[in-house]
Write a protein that holds these residues in place. Sequence first.
Motif, PDB file in Angstrom:
ATOM      1  N   GLY A 192     107.724 -55.098  61.277  1.00 30.13           N
ATOM      2  CA  GLY A 192     105.550 -54.835  61.654  1.00 30.13           C
ATOM      3  C   GLY A 192     105.144 -54.992  60.445  1.00 30.13           C
ATOM      4  N   ASN A 193     103.805 -56.050  61.582  1.00 28.18           N
ATOM      5  CA  ASN A 193     102.684 -56.725  60.696  1.00 28.18           C
ATOM      6  C   ASN A 193     102.434 -56.188  59.554  1.00 28.18           C
ATOM      7  OD1 ASN A 193     102.517 -58.424  62.543  1.00 28.18           O
ATOM      8  ND2 ASN A 193     101.351 -57.389  64.165  1.00 28.18           N
ATOM      9  N   ILE A 194     102.246 -56.741  58.576  1.00 31.87           N
ATOM     10  CA  ILE A 194     101.968 -56.020  57.628  1.00 31.87           C
ATOM     11  C   ILE A 194     100.131 -56.252  57.030  1.00 31.87           C
ATOM     12  CG2 ILE A 194     101.921 -56.017  54.756  1.00 31.87           C
ATOM     13  CD1 ILE A 194     105.044 -57.405  55.170  1.00 31.87           C
ATOM     14  N   CYS A 195     100.533 -57.363  56.668  1.00 31.41           N
ATOM     15  CA  CYS A 195      99.092 -58.451  56.810  1.00 31.41           C
ATOM     16  C   CYS A 195      99.199 -59.854  57.851  1.00 31.41           C
ATOM     17  CB  CYS A 195      97.910 -58.352  55.371  1.00 31.41           C
ATOM     18  SG  CYS A 195      98.967 -59.683  54.305  1.00 31.41           S
ATOM     19  N   ALA A 196      97.471 -60.170  58.109  1.00 30.31           N
ATOM     20  CA  ALA A 196      97.402 -62.091  58.055  1.00 30.31           C
ATOM     21  C   ALA A 196      96.153 -62.120  57.726  1.00 30.31           C
ATOM     22  CB  ALA A 196      96.984 -62.126  60.050  1.00 30.31           C
ATOM     23  N   LEU A 197      96.238 -63.919  57.991  1.00 30.91           N
ATOM     24  CA  LEU A 197      94.999 -64.524  57.136  1.00 30.91           C
ATOM     25  C   LEU A 197      93.536 -64.443  57.511  1.00 30.91           C
ATOM     26  CD1 LEU A 197      96.715 -65.508  54.154  1.00 30.91           C
ATOM     27  CD2 LEU A 197      95.532 -64.112  53.671  1.00 30.91           C
ATOM     28  N   LEU A 198      92.546 -64.736  57.232  1.00 27.51           N
ATOM     29  CA  LEU A 198      92.032 -66.107  58.668  1.00 27.51           C
ATOM     30  C   LEU A 198      90.869 -66.154  57.397  1.00 27.51           C
ATOM     31  CD1 LEU A 198      90.516 -66.243  61.358  1.00 27.51           C
ATOM     32  CD2 LEU A 198      89.445 -64.313  61.009  1.00 27.51           C
ATOM     33  N   ALA A 199      90.722 -67.272  57.422  1.00 29.49           N
ATOM     34  CA  ALA A 199      89.773 -68.672  56.980  1.00 29.49           C
ATOM     35  C   ALA A 199      88.223 -68.465  57.669  1.00 29.49           C
ATOM     36  CB  ALA A 199      90.063 -69.827  56.280  1.00 29.49           C
ATOM     37  N   ALA A 200      87.315 -68.199  57.032  1.00 26.65           N
ATOM     38  CA  ALA A 200      86.340 -67.692  57.063  1.00 26.65           C
ATOM     39  C   ALA A 200      85.443 -68.873  56.900  1.00 26.65           C
ATOM     40  CB  ALA A 200      84.970 -66.792  57.634  1.00 26.65           C
ATOM     41  N   ARG A 201      84.070 -69.560  57.196  1.00 28.15           N
ATOM     42  CA  ARG A 201      82.998 -70.736  56.454  1.00 28.15           C
ATOM     43  C   ARG A 201      83.218 -70.015  54.820  1.00 28.15           C
ATOM     44  NH1 ARG A 201      78.304 -70.944  54.221  1.00 28.15           N
ATOM     45  NH2 ARG A 201      77.142 -68.746  55.710  1.00 28.15           N
ATOM     46  N   ASP A 202      82.710 -68.590  54.421  1.00 30.29           N
ATOM     47  CA  ASP A 202      82.077 -68.591  53.413  1.00 30.29           C
ATOM     48  C   ASP A 202      83.324 -67.157  51.970  1.00 30.29           C
ATOM     49  OD1 ASP A 202      80.918 -66.769  53.774  1.00 30.29           O
ATOM     50  OD2 ASP A 202      79.812 -66.645  53.622  1.00 30.29           O
ATOM     51  N   HIS A 203      84.087 -67.128  53.123  1.00 32.34           N
ATOM     52  CA  HIS A 203      85.468 -66.605  52.641  1.00 32.34           C
ATOM     53  C   HIS A 203      86.927 -66.424  53.033  1.00 32.34           C
ATOM     54  CE1 HIS A 203      83.855 -64.160  56.019  1.00 32.34           C
ATOM     55  NE2 HIS A 203      84.589 -63.299  56.335  1.00 32.34           N
ATOM     56  N   VAL A 204      87.516 -65.173  52.827  1.00 37.75           N
ATOM     57  CA  VAL A 204      89.031 -65.455  53.768  1.00 37.75           C
ATOM     58  C   VAL A 204      88.875 -64.186  53.613  1.00 37.75           C
ATOM     59  CG1 VAL A 204      91.015 -65.270  53.162  1.00 37.75           C
ATOM     60  CG2 VAL A 204      90.041 -67.707  52.449  1.00 37.75           C
ATOM     61  N   ASN A 205      89.241 -63.458  55.320  1.00 32.47           N
ATOM     62  CA  ASN A 205      89.503 -62.200  55.512  1.00 32.47           C
ATOM     63  C   ASN A 205      90.996 -62.356  54.848  1.00 32.47           C
ATOM     64  OD1 ASN A 205      86.995 -60.930  56.031  1.00 32.47           O
ATOM     65  ND2 ASN A 205      87.160 -62.006  58.190  1.00 32.47           N
ATOM     66  N   VAL A 206      91.838 -61.169  54.687  1.00 37.54           N
ATOM     67  CA  VAL A 206      93.334 -60.141  54.894  1.00 37.54           C
ATOM     68  C   VAL A 206      92.874 -59.333  55.819  1.00 37.54           C
ATOM     69  CG1 VAL A 206      94.835 -58.979  53.517  1.00 37.54           C
ATOM     70  CG2 VAL A 206      92.788 -61.609  51.931  1.00 37.54           C
ATOM     71  N   PHE A 207      93.696 -59.334  56.872  1.00 35.12           N
ATOM     72  CA  PHE A 207      93.635 -58.512  57.677  1.00 35.12           C
ATOM     73  C   PHE A 207      94.393 -57.021  57.275  1.00 35.12           C
ATOM     74  CE2 PHE A 207      91.478 -61.079  59.561  1.00 35.12           C
ATOM     75  CZ  PHE A 207      89.908 -60.816  60.677  1.00 35.12           C
ATOM     76  N   LEU A 208      94.655 -56.172  57.166  1.00 34.01           N
ATOM     77  CA  LEU A 208      96.107 -54.718  56.631  1.00 34.01           C
ATOM     78  C   LEU A 208      96.125 -53.753  57.982  1.00 34.01           C
ATOM     79  CD1 LEU A 208      94.373 -53.536  53.420  1.00 34.01           C
ATOM     80  CD2 LEU A 208      96.143 -55.476  53.661  1.00 34.01           C
TER      81      LEU A 208
END
Length: 269
Positions: A192-208
């Motif tokens: 199953g999914n654990i986490c994902a990464l998404l780079a925004a302009r001024d930060h990085v999102n870690v989706f749990l």
Amino acid sequence: MFPDEAWPELIADHAPPRSLLVATEGAGRVIGYCAVHPEDGELYLLFVDPAWGGRGVRRALLAAGHDALRAAGCVEASLYTEQRNERALGVYAAAGYRRDGTVRESDFRGVPIREVRLVTSLVAGRPTSPTKGPGMTLSPASRDPRVDAFVAALPEWQQDICREVRELVHAADQEVEETIKRTTQPYFVLEGNICALLAARDHVNVFLYDGGIVADPEGIITGGHDNKTARMISIHRGEAINAEALKAMFEQIIANNRAGGWRRLKRQR
């Protein structure tokens, strides 16, 4: 950083067979340094100018220190760092360092500090010395080249964040796998999914992907508190990652996945 008048003593203290490695910017100003003690296999006094944090200076000094220790015949590197320095602990964890359980009381410029000892192997394919908790060094076989490409295309400070998170999720369980979903987004999965990464302009999102049921005692979740599928940690440039807290959440998400997933666990409550 040490004042100018302290450099002669610093250089003398780390004369051969020890080494003093110095990083400078274009004009020759010192922006970081570390000392290497081959007799102990130790990296000593690793400092980076805060203005240069997140630009890869610490990583470059670590790599140079490791090369110097290998050249001296060392098969393992160790270092001490202040136990509450979450940013440094996260950087070292991403570089493959693990605690070996040693703690010492020290003094820095008259201020008492408590330091933990970290170790890593300098031999390719050889595991780090046993630690008090689970840990592993990310092997090439665990990497998806598409994730490598995603990270390499980012600004360096975002690369540092993504690499640290990547290492932490693999350190949570050696069976974690990588993939790309939604065309370009890196996902880390294990039953199953654990986490994902998404780079925004001024930060990085870690989706749990925890279904909102994993405890967050350190309060590291920054968004999506009411989301029924995934919550989010937004990490901005220069912010320290609470490596131990994030790794603990990864471990619990994996445990929940192995128990049937958060949806099943919610139904059982």
